[in-house]
Design an enzyme around this catalytic site. Sequence first.
Site, PDB file in Angstrom:
ATOM      1  N   ARG A  78       0.828  -1.209   0.000  1.00 20.12           N
ATOM      2  CA  ARG A  78       0.000   0.000   0.000  1.00 20.12           C
ATOM      3  C   ARG A  78       0.862   1.260   0.000  1.00 20.12           C
ATOM      4  NH1 ARG A  78      -3.057   1.904  -2.427  1.00 20.12           N
ATOM      5  NH2 ARG A  78      -3.711  -0.241  -2.717  1.00 20.12           N
ATOM      6  N   LYS A 109       1.317  24.816  -4.702  1.00 22.81           N
ATOM      7  CA  LYS A 109       0.090  24.184  -4.187  1.00 22.81           C
ATOM      8  C   LYS A 109       0.279  22.665  -4.127  1.00 22.81           C
ATOM      9  CE  LYS A 109      -2.655  28.059  -5.834  1.00 22.81           C
ATOM     10  NZ  LYS A 109      -3.690  28.590  -6.761  1.00 22.81           N
ATOM     11  N   LYS A 117       3.205  39.687  -5.271  1.00 20.97           N
ATOM     12  CA  LYS A 117       1.792  39.556  -5.589  1.00 20.97           C
ATOM     13  C   LYS A 117       1.036  40.813  -5.156  1.00 20.97           C
ATOM     14  CE  LYS A 117       1.565  34.557  -5.659  1.00 20.97           C
ATOM     15  NZ  LYS A 117       0.769  33.369  -5.281  1.00 20.97           N
ATOM     16  N   GLU A 177       3.488  39.890 -10.232  1.00 19.84           N
ATOM     17  CA  GLU A 177       2.162  39.546 -10.758  1.00 19.84           C
ATOM     18  C   GLU A 177       1.423  40.816 -11.151  1.00 19.84           C
ATOM     19  OE1 GLU A 177      -0.586  36.686  -8.438  1.00 19.84           O
ATOM     20  OE2 GLU A 177      -1.500  38.651  -8.144  1.00 19.84           O
ATOM     21  N   ASP A 221      -2.025  37.527 -14.505  1.00 23.45           N
ATOM     22  CA  ASP A 221      -2.988  36.774 -13.716  1.00 23.45           C
ATOM     23  C   ASP A 221      -4.386  36.897 -14.306  1.00 23.45           C
ATOM     24  OD1 ASP A 221      -3.691  35.164 -11.509  1.00 23.45           O
ATOM     25  OD2 ASP A 221      -4.510  36.918 -10.497  1.00 23.45           O
TER      26      ASP A 221
END
Lengths: 281, 281, 281, 281, 281, 281
Positions: free
Chosen positions: C102, C137, C169, C199, C220
């Site tokens: 597994r 992510k 950002k 960004e 973006d």
Amino acid sequence: MIEPLPDLLIEPIVRLALAEDLGRAGDVTAQACIDADATMRVVFATRQAGVVSGLACARLAILALDPKASFEATAADGQSVEAGAVLAKVTGNARAILSAERTALNLMGRLSGVATLTRAYVDRVDGTGARIVDTRKTTPGLRHLEKYAVRCGGGVNHRFGLDDAILIKDNHVAACGGIANALTRARAAAGHLTKIEVEVDSLSQLADALPHGADVIMLDNFTPDDLKKAVALTAGSVVLEASGGVNLQTVRAIAESGVQVISVGALTHSAPVLDIGLDAV
Amino acid sequence: MIEPLPDLLIEPIVRLALAEDLGRAGDVTAQACIDADATMRVVFATRQAGVVSGLACARLAILALDPKASFEATAADGQSVEAGAVLAKVTGNARAILSAERTALNLMGRLSGVATLTRAYVDRVDGTGARIVDTRKTTPGLRHLEKYAVRCGGGVNHRFGLDDAILIKDNHVAACGGIANALTRARAAAGHLTKIEVEVDSLSQLADALPHGADVIMLDNFTPDDLKKAVALTAGSVVLEASGGVNLQTVRAIAESGVQVISVGALTHSAPVLDIGLDAV
Amino acid sequence: MIEPLPDLLIEPIVRLALAEDLGRAGDVTAQACIDADATMRVVFATRQAGVVSGLACARLAILALDPKASFEATAADGQSVEAGAVLAKVTGNARAILSAERTALNLMGRLSGVATLTRAYVDRVDGTGARIVDTRKTTPGLRHLEKYAVRCGGGVNHRFGLDDAILIKDNHVAACGGIANALTRARAAAGHLTKIEVEVDSLSQLADALPHGADVIMLDNFTPDDLKKAVALTAGSVVLEASGGVNLQTVRAIAESGVQVISVGALTHSAPVLDIGLDAV
Amino acid sequence: MIEPLPDLLIEPIVRLALAEDLGRAGDVTAQACIDADATMRVVFATRQAGVVSGLACARLAILALDPKASFEATAADGQSVEAGAVLAKVTGNARAILSAERTALNLMGRLSGVATLTRAYVDRVDGTGARIVDTRKTTPGLRHLEKYAVRCGGGVNHRFGLDDAILIKDNHVAACGGIANALTRARAAAGHLTKIEVEVDSLSQLADALPHGADVIMLDNFTPDDLKKAVALTAGSVVLEASGGVNLQTVRAIAESGVQVISVGALTHSAPVLDIGLDAV
Amino acid sequence: MIEPLPDLLIEPIVRLALAEDLGRAGDVTAQACIDADATMRVVFATRQAGVVSGLACARLAILALDPKASFEATAADGQSVEAGAVLAKVTGNARAILSAERTALNLMGRLSGVATLTRAYVDRVDGTGARIVDTRKTTPGLRHLEKYAVRCGGGVNHRFGLDDAILIKDNHVAACGGIANALTRARAAAGHLTKIEVEVDSLSQLADALPHGADVIMLDNFTPDDLKKAVALTAGSVVLEASGGVNLQTVRAIAESGVQVISVGALTHSAPVLDIGLDAV
Amino acid sequence: MIEPLPDLLIEPIVRLALAEDLGRAGDVTAQACIDADATMRVVFATRQAGVVSGLACARLAILALDPKASFEATAADGQSVEAGAVLAKVTGNARAILSAERTALNLMGRLSGVATLTRAYVDRVDGTGARIVDTRKTTPGLRHLEKYAVRCGGGVNHRFGLDDAILIKDNHVAACGGIANALTRARAAAGHLTKIEVEVDSLSQLADALPHGADVIMLDNFTPDDLKKAVALTAGSVVLEASGGVNLQTVRAIAESGVQVISVGALTHSAPVLDIGLDAV
């Protein structure tokens, strides 16, 4: 001969160092520029004269990345070598060797640096009977390796930590209201395998301490003259350790005072690295 | 102002260092000689002039043993201070403070040593526009702290590990059969946020490298004259980094060649500790 | 060919996963039903077509429980395979194989899932010159493996963490009072091997950003039309990265705009597992 | 209400994830562009409808970097929310919040994705009495969190590992020479708190298994018709678990067969992330 | 035969124990008095009769310090042996063997002590059909090893932790306002592989509990007479576990009451070590 | 008063024990039967007379699961208490308290068991001047806690590990070709804070050892008569430690021989737990 540490005490540091260097993507340069199955032969060689320490670190770093590599040490920890001396011959996967290179050199260079500086002090006091010892002024996480390097240089280890001997310093004396009381409390607390050392900063404080049964007395920042007086005063009844203001210029005079032990923080906190490199052959 | 590291990246080292020092029985001297509930006031103070780095280490060491202690920093990381400067005032449990003392000093002294040496290099090149950068020749396990100390000294960081930029050295060039091929392979492998640096050891190798698009070229062991020729040859088309043979005597001449970056291994591998002590008040 | 990660970076995850699955009593079913010295031959085989990634995880899981097992990979990471393809042949202790099954499948299935989805995106943009890149992510603890899987699928890696490039950002721009100021502060902070990305969310913000020297500009949630205008406006002076609203339906049009880089969070945060099984033979 | 896990079981994952993201230099963008003492107010908000899971991860991530931040949850784990729902309001140090953002979102998004997919299955079988359960096909290192997320979605947990129940599969049966023998060995080995489950792949194998006293029988890849026959055959004498070929299209028919338990690997191995963002307010 | 634990679950404990014993300088006595390359032959031999458990610990301790040592087990875990029995023959590096000796003996002695005490209880109830089971009263960090030792002695394991079965005790009953309510809540929470046990302290409480479907009922501190009444009352409809006041004098009478399970905390919390030594040959 | 260990040395064990007990799903019984926000008041109380040790373990276990709980110790480590004595009063979250209960009791019960047995030996030798000391026969991972418990019982600690004193045993003597040679090698290796002990098994071997300067001589399995002869022979010139065959019946006669130190392995390897319980109030 220097007694080696078990690999069990070295390998965690080596693997930590490799992981720190490899980061999250590994050696991107080797991955880009070296074929995955390329092999190479290299030697670890000194760029300057010194005392070797940490060959096991180099071996374990190489083997951690290429378990099939051959690592042949051609020198031994504790050995004095000239510039250009070959310390080890390695054959193995080229990427593994190049990726392990910096970890191997960072550890072996640092430990050899400690060993080399220690040897310089030891040589300086040759014939006096004084021992050069280290302190707890070590690199966090590397104490046992740096103290090993001190042994490689011919030095002797002081305490390994706060728990393996009692060392009463000025703040402890102050808290106890005097050296006699501090020593009394220490003796009550000490087990039968625990030695007790007390720090004094003057001959009069030495006189205060003497009747109370310390195993070692640390003479802090004594002049050579006062060291001699301390030696005379104690007449071998206790081990004397000189501490403070010790450098390569002063250490001979200190040793000639007759103290048995001279502790030097610089051995571990300020030893320059020994320049060692890795050369393809 | 120096941007602090998160405590999250410092605390594991501090706790490791404390555990290493406390061993299996804790501070037997403090246990013997200091009452469990005694408190004390102390200051961390420099014994020599230098640049401060690592106050958070001292704070976290104290608080790890006495979470209720008060720790007031009276200096800031990156600040130049004289001998005798008070860096922090601490009030708390006496045993905790004395037990944490060595860990706090070992870390703060080492990092301040790195910052102090870095500042010496930075000052030496003042006005030239050259940046002093570190290397990967750091202490295993402490790289992020030592690179932080370089920033405290006014230096700039080179790669943090093998994974955050490509740096092609002589062995990689040899394995690729030449610098052009090595750079081609590197560019193919590099992501859009990965810079590529290549090491050259002569002006002719520099000329070979130039057409192939490195972001940075490291000039290894160039004389100041050759550095100047390299600066003229490249005319700002690429960042030039001087490396090798850099010391406090040579760095000014190197900087005056016009290179933008000078890397110095000694910043982290051979910086002597800054002498800091803890004094009861 | 995909460049492998060192086992050193994989083994800790594999051992953690095994320990998590074995719990405090080990595999009670195998202990009850399989003789301790029974051996078996098995193959790892795909149940659906896809791109392989993580064979080393399967190998290390098996060997962790039976160091004498033989593990022969019959496919390679990065290879596209059909349903039913045999990825590896294993012979060894039966309990060990069943207990490791597994863990091996969980890791290899997940990584192959990421590689397979990445390949789908890469194929979709074939011929456009655009690169498919991942994001941060990722699954906590598995970032380096998942980014490796992206490479197996033909993708390229974005930042590995918050520390290996600057990515400005909207919140950073707001905090700095504008894009020009943010880029100025970033350039002052960046080392010579650190790239800077910013960004922008509109063509006018792109125009604001352009003079201030970013290495990469992230567009973006631009429409394909606006992406084309951005490509025209910048004319190759900066790397452009399209981000937001990217899926298998939209990615081709985005790529045809001429941007060099398209980042896709779904590669790592939403890739379904590739169905792989272990079959006794 | 969902019963929370102790922070003790969550915090190590959160800190690991933060360390993985902060790397060796921390958040270089925040350090460059955000003042060290700036504060900000943000909310965690969904970008799509779903079921919340993992608020504690977000809270612990923020507090790990700013222990003084305020974190007010405005939703609860297990709650169904619309797109745009505010899950938590946070006020604290701006750098800390921005540096923790991705870790918080990666964990909460993943767990909420698992919870959301689980809820979809649970809703699909509403009224049938069947329970949706997970498998061991989880992310290495995150099993306890993902199984918690299954509970948040209304599912029930299967085994946590190889050690907390006996589950006899085809390989075990083969090794024992038949299902009767396998169950006999299992019963001999099982403690009084250990349940025994056996997998069968046909009605005739089910008939073989029935007399031997398993607590649960897993019906592997049965058609709905065969499931119904199995339910009729066993008449409540044993718990039946349907497994294999379960998806959102098939699950209702499976549930209507009357089995008590339906296990779905996709809950944890292929759930897409729930899109959650962090917005400055 | 006793089913062995995977080395993966044992080795971390062994290495932790070795590191704890080697401290920061290793075995200073062996380093001083034994040549680095000396070899020796030794046997592990019992000094008293008992049941063996933990041979793998001894093997792994020796091999951790000398990977090339030969370790030949001449007895098996679970075997009853007389005083003077040779359990294993070892040849290897003398320092390694002497340094590993105490770790090997501490683990093997403790586990054999648990196995020996367990066997005494098991023998005492021979023929009654009652099983001797352990509790969670184990040594922190060693639970899985001590529960393995119980199996070596012929005992059976109760829960491994708080998470692998439900055990409702007096405080839970009180919090729920009665045993019926507690069992109802428990059944609602339990998965299909989770058994439920409830503790009762009187026959009347047993009667209350019976209708509510527990898998096991623990009879706490019942007299033998009341145990018999409980057995009669339940007539095999539920598993009964006797607990409390169990010792070698009382256990036979308890077993003869007809309960299926007798739990004994002393197996793990108060078993004296089995005296085993290491002898040079 | 017993000097406490720093929490830093205790907390890792407590958290490890809690994680071991909570497993992968936490306390499923408490989750099922106790409301999440319920609170309770409990006391830790002895069920038998003994000496308390390990209150900090109980405190840290409770606080690890409910940082806001109040924990008021009503006894002190090292204190002799009767059966029924209340050791601490706790108020806090009910689930947290019940989940931490077993961990708290396992540690406190074990350590109090060691302290209680130690006190029995200490009381037995009252007035003789002999000290009761422990050995390295401790539980792997808990040595520092068990040695602390010995101190709580009035005992004194022998070596903490292989590295903090030299202890020459029969195998070392054999390897060196005699006791004189072994002691010579040991003295050469020992630092100035390292004591040297040598084991002898007869009066004649004692006579051999005496001239060679050990700090302590261990008399292994001497009869009381021979112990007296040894005391007479050495006349205070060296510390004598009796070892072997020590139990509560024999210890008084051994102590009356005049030896200063009596080491007892049973203190840590065979102390039964002290029965302590947690009662709701």
